[in-house]
Design an enzyme around this catalytic site. Structure first.
Site, PDB file in Angstrom:
ATOM      1  N   ARG A 188     -10.153 -11.782   0.912  1.00 27.77           N
ATOM      2  CA  ARG A 188     -11.066 -12.809   0.452  1.00 27.77           C
ATOM      3  C   ARG A 188     -10.199 -13.977   0.561  1.00 27.77           C
ATOM      4  O   ARG A 188     -10.889 -15.195   0.272  1.00 27.77           O
ATOM      5  CB  ARG A 188     -11.124 -12.410  -1.260  1.00 27.77           C
ATOM      6  CG  ARG A 188     -10.014 -12.312  -1.899  1.00 27.77           C
ATOM      7  CD  ARG A 188     -10.050 -11.649  -3.092  1.00 27.77           C
ATOM      8  NE  ARG A 188     -10.139  -9.975  -2.756  1.00 27.77           N
ATOM      9  CZ  ARG A 188     -10.464  -8.983  -3.674  1.00 27.77           C
ATOM     10  NH1 ARG A 188     -10.358  -9.289  -5.026  1.00 27.77           N
ATOM     11  NH2 ARG A 188     -10.568  -7.783  -3.535  1.00 27.77           N
ATOM     12  N   LYS A 208       0.877  -1.094   0.043  1.00 29.08           N
ATOM     13  CA  LYS A 208      -0.049   0.104  -0.005  1.00 29.08           C
ATOM     14  C   LYS A 208       0.929   1.232   0.036  1.00 29.08           C
ATOM     15  O   LYS A 208       2.035   1.293   0.334  1.00 29.08           O
ATOM     16  CB  LYS A 208      -0.800   0.057   1.112  1.00 29.08           C
ATOM     17  CG  LYS A 208      -1.995  -1.187   1.235  1.00 29.08           C
ATOM     18  CD  LYS A 208      -3.083  -0.869   2.544  1.00 29.08           C
ATOM     19  CE  LYS A 208      -3.950  -1.955   2.560  1.00 29.08           C
ATOM     20  NZ  LYS A 208      -4.964  -1.811   1.126  1.00 29.08           N
TER      21      LYS A 208
HETATM   22  N1  BES Z   1      -8.365  -3.912   3.740  1.00 31.24           N
HETATM   23  C1  BES Z   1      -8.326  -3.431   2.483  1.00 31.24           C
HETATM   24  C2  BES Z   1      -9.826  -2.895   2.225  1.00 31.24           C
HETATM   25  C3  BES Z   1      -9.915  -1.589   2.787  1.00 31.24           C
HETATM   26  C4  BES Z   1      -9.679  -0.508   2.175  1.00 31.24           C
HETATM   27  C5  BES Z   1     -10.557  -1.340   3.986  1.00 31.24           C
HETATM   28  C6  BES Z   1      -9.765   0.975   2.678  1.00 31.24           C
HETATM   29  C7  BES Z   1     -10.800   0.100   4.638  1.00 31.24           C
HETATM   30  C8  BES Z   1     -10.359   0.939   3.597  1.00 31.24           C
HETATM   31  C9  BES Z   1      -8.292  -4.731   1.632  1.00 31.24           C
HETATM   32  O1  BES Z   1      -7.656  -5.782   1.994  1.00 31.24           O
HETATM   33  C10 BES Z   1      -7.694  -4.361   0.377  1.00 31.24           C
HETATM   34  O2  BES Z   1      -6.419  -3.943   0.277  1.00 31.24           O
HETATM   35  N2  BES Z   1      -8.364  -4.151  -0.704  1.00 31.24           N
HETATM   36  C11 BES Z   1      -7.782  -3.860  -1.996  1.00 31.24           C
HETATM   37  C12 BES Z   1      -8.437  -4.900  -3.034  1.00 31.24           C
HETATM   38  C13 BES Z   1      -7.481  -4.603  -4.299  1.00 31.24           C
HETATM   39  C14 BES Z   1      -6.249  -4.935  -4.170  1.00 31.24           C
HETATM   40  C15 BES Z   1      -8.285  -5.485  -5.416  1.00 31.24           C
HETATM   41  C16 BES Z   1      -8.315  -2.535  -2.373  1.00 31.24           C
HETATM   42  O3  BES Z   1      -9.767  -2.324  -2.217  1.00 31.24           O
HETATM   43  O4  BES Z   1      -7.831  -1.592  -2.856  1.00 31.24           O
HETATM   44 MN    MN Z   2      -5.342  -5.596   1.649  1.00 32.82          MN
END
Ligand code: BES
Ligand code: MN
Ligand code: ZN
Length: 491
Positions: free
Chosen positions: A345, A271
């Site tokens: 997931r 991230k």
């Molecule tokens: N934990 C995150 C989702 C999230 C994002 C929760 C912002 C709360 C606030 C999840 O594991 C994630 O990183 N999702 C990615 C998925 C993508 C890589 C397909 C996302 O939503 O960017």
């Molecule tokens: Mn994630």
């Protein structure tokens, strides 16, 4: 809060709390000692000493039978129009005001808060709930902690039976605040192992049975996706199973599954530095599941519930999974990882598949799953995805609306069902570069539920808030605990 029901009109406390409608003739006849409340309030109303706007608190002074009292009023507006959410505001604002002026003893004239549409038991329950939930605060890691605060509230009413309702409301608040506590613990402390230990301690000496699978066991038993996510950290993953059997022996349980990523750095699909902030909250889905089970236990609900928590830390070490890796799920299927940040997931795939072994009537899962759900619905709404669970979905949506927890349905379609299989090398893939990412993620998880009715709640937005309100401070919200517990009570 310590609540004492007093069914006389005699008020000994210095502080008196009353609800004030826009039109005083909406107040029922209430006595304080020998005096009539309406007569006492009329001159104050005439001089606009207090506001009758819904939830507005005013403080003044009045004399009752020659004795001086502090009067705290809470505006009720037009009591014909009051709904559940208004009472959340009314009591949230009230208890926050009492807390901030450190009032530790008061008398509340319960009958002045009654209205047409909301039953007195519900009003009492919201009162109990907000007495704890609205004043939640977390200073576990501050040197200067706020002094303990305990309110003793004498509740004047002839309705003795509301004591139980107040207690029920407090039980729900305890559950919400417990979930908030877990969310607030910093991620260097709340590792999967420590989380498991806290949960075990929480339910020690209760009728909730806690089973913990450690890293080694998970690998041995074939939880390949949870293992894949967890192995990138020296703080290995855990699967925590909570069993509450309040129902008939042998009756199929309701399965509640929670995403418990104690930190989500994204892994090698790392991230951004601002994207990573707040990712300690990536375990809120699981914390809320713990809250739901805690409430079920306290309310002694006549149901069997199994809770499955998939706890792991999504980090980057030399062992960590990387894009292009392939792992074998608990289901036996192979999964290609194209994005290590799509870890929720993966852990939920195994957790939902495992939940299904308990032969549940339905599986509900709760997860801070996708930024895409936030993009679609905003930060204050959850997305729900349904497969074979129309009736349950309908009743949960109805309940959520009453309780002002916003949830909207998004679909699982053949498009996503094809996309999750679009891998060159494996049976399934965890990521699509295309649009509709919340739908893709939901469909991936749903795949592991088989034919069992399944509802997936993506609470990435509302699991936390950056806006303090009458529901409580900024931070974790315990989203959907109230709604789901209410739904469970109606089962
Ligand atoms: N934990 C995150 C989702 C999230 C994002 C929760 C912002 C709360 C606030 C999840 O594991 C994630 O990183 N999702 C990615 C998925 C993508 C890589 C397909 C996302 O939503 O960017
Ligand atoms: Mn994630
Ligand atoms: Zn995540």
């Amino acid at each position: 809060m310590k609540a004492i029901i007093n069914n006389t009109a005699k008020v000994e406390q210095e502080t008196i709390i009353v609800g004030v409608p826009e039109h005083l003739n909406q107040l029922e006849a209430i006595k304080i000692g020998e005096e009539d409340l309406k007569d006492l309030l009329s001159p104050l109303k005439e001089h606009q000493v207090f506001s009758t706007n819904v939830g507005t608190i005013s403080t003044t002074f009045f004399k009752v039978e020659e004795k001086a009292h502090k009067l705290i009023t809470v505006g009720l507006g037009n009591t014909k129009e009051l709904g559940y959410n208004d009472y959340l505001k009314i009591f949230g604002n009230l208890f926050q005001a009492l807390n901030s002026s450190r009032i530790t003893e008061a008398s509340l004239l319960f009958n002045s808060f009654k209205s047409q549409k909301v039953e007195k038991e519900i009003i009492a329950e919201i009162l109990g709930q907000q007495s704890e939930q609205s004043i939640y605060h977390f200073d576990g890691y501050k040197t200067n902690k706020s002094a303990p605060y305990q309110l003793t509230l004498e509740i004047h009413t002839e309705e003795d039976d509301i004591a139980k309702s107040i207690e029920n409301g407090e039980a729900i608040a305890t559950a919400v605040n417990l979930a908030r506590d877990y969310g607030n613990i910093p991620p260097n402390i709340l590792t999967p192992a420590y989380y498991a230990e806290l949960i075990e301690n929480q339910f020690n000496d209760t009728n909730v049975f806690v089973d913990i699978k450690d890293d080694e066991t998970l690998q041995k038993e074939g939880f390949g996706l949870i293992h894949a996510v967890g192995k990138g950290s020296k703080n290995g993953p855990r699967v925590i199973t909570l069993t509450y059997n309040g129902g008939k022996p042998g009756e199929n349980p309701i399965a509640l599954v929670g995403k418990g990523i104690t930190y989500d750095s994204g892994g090698y699909s790392i991230k951004s530095k601002t994207g990573m902030q707040t990712m300690k909250f990536d375990m809120c889905g699981s914390a809320n599941v713990i809250g739901m089970i805690e409430a079920a236990r306290q309310l002694a609900l006549p149901l069997n519930i199994v809770g499955i928590i998939a706890a792991a830390e999504n980090m980057v070490n030399e062992e960590a999974m990387k894009p292009d890796d392939v792992y074998t799920a608990l289901s036996g299927e192979s999964v290609e990882v194209l994005n290590t940040d799509a870890e929720g997931r993966l852990v939920l795939g195994d957790a939902v598949f495992y939940a299904n072994q308990f032969q549940p009537n339905i599986i509900l899962d709760f997860a801070t799953l996708t930024g895409a759900a936030v993009a679609a619905l905003g930060e204050d709404k959850a997305a729900v995805f349904n497969q074979n669970a129309e009736d349950t979905l309908k009743s949960i949506l109805g309940q959520a609306e009453i309780m002002d927890e916003k949830v909207f349905e998004l679909p699982i379609t053949a498009t996503e069902q094809a996309l999750i299989r679009k891998s060159e090398v494996a049976d399934l893939v965890n990521h699509t570069n295309g649009q509709g990412k919340a739908l893709f993620a939901a469909t991936f998880i749903n795949h592991f539920a088989g034919n069992t009715p399944h509802l997936h709640f993506d609470i990435a937005g509302p699991a936390t808030t950056n806006k303090p309100s009458y529901k409580g401070p900024a931070g974790p919200t315990g989203y959907l605990i109230s709604t789901i517990v209410q739904w469970l009570r109606n089962q």
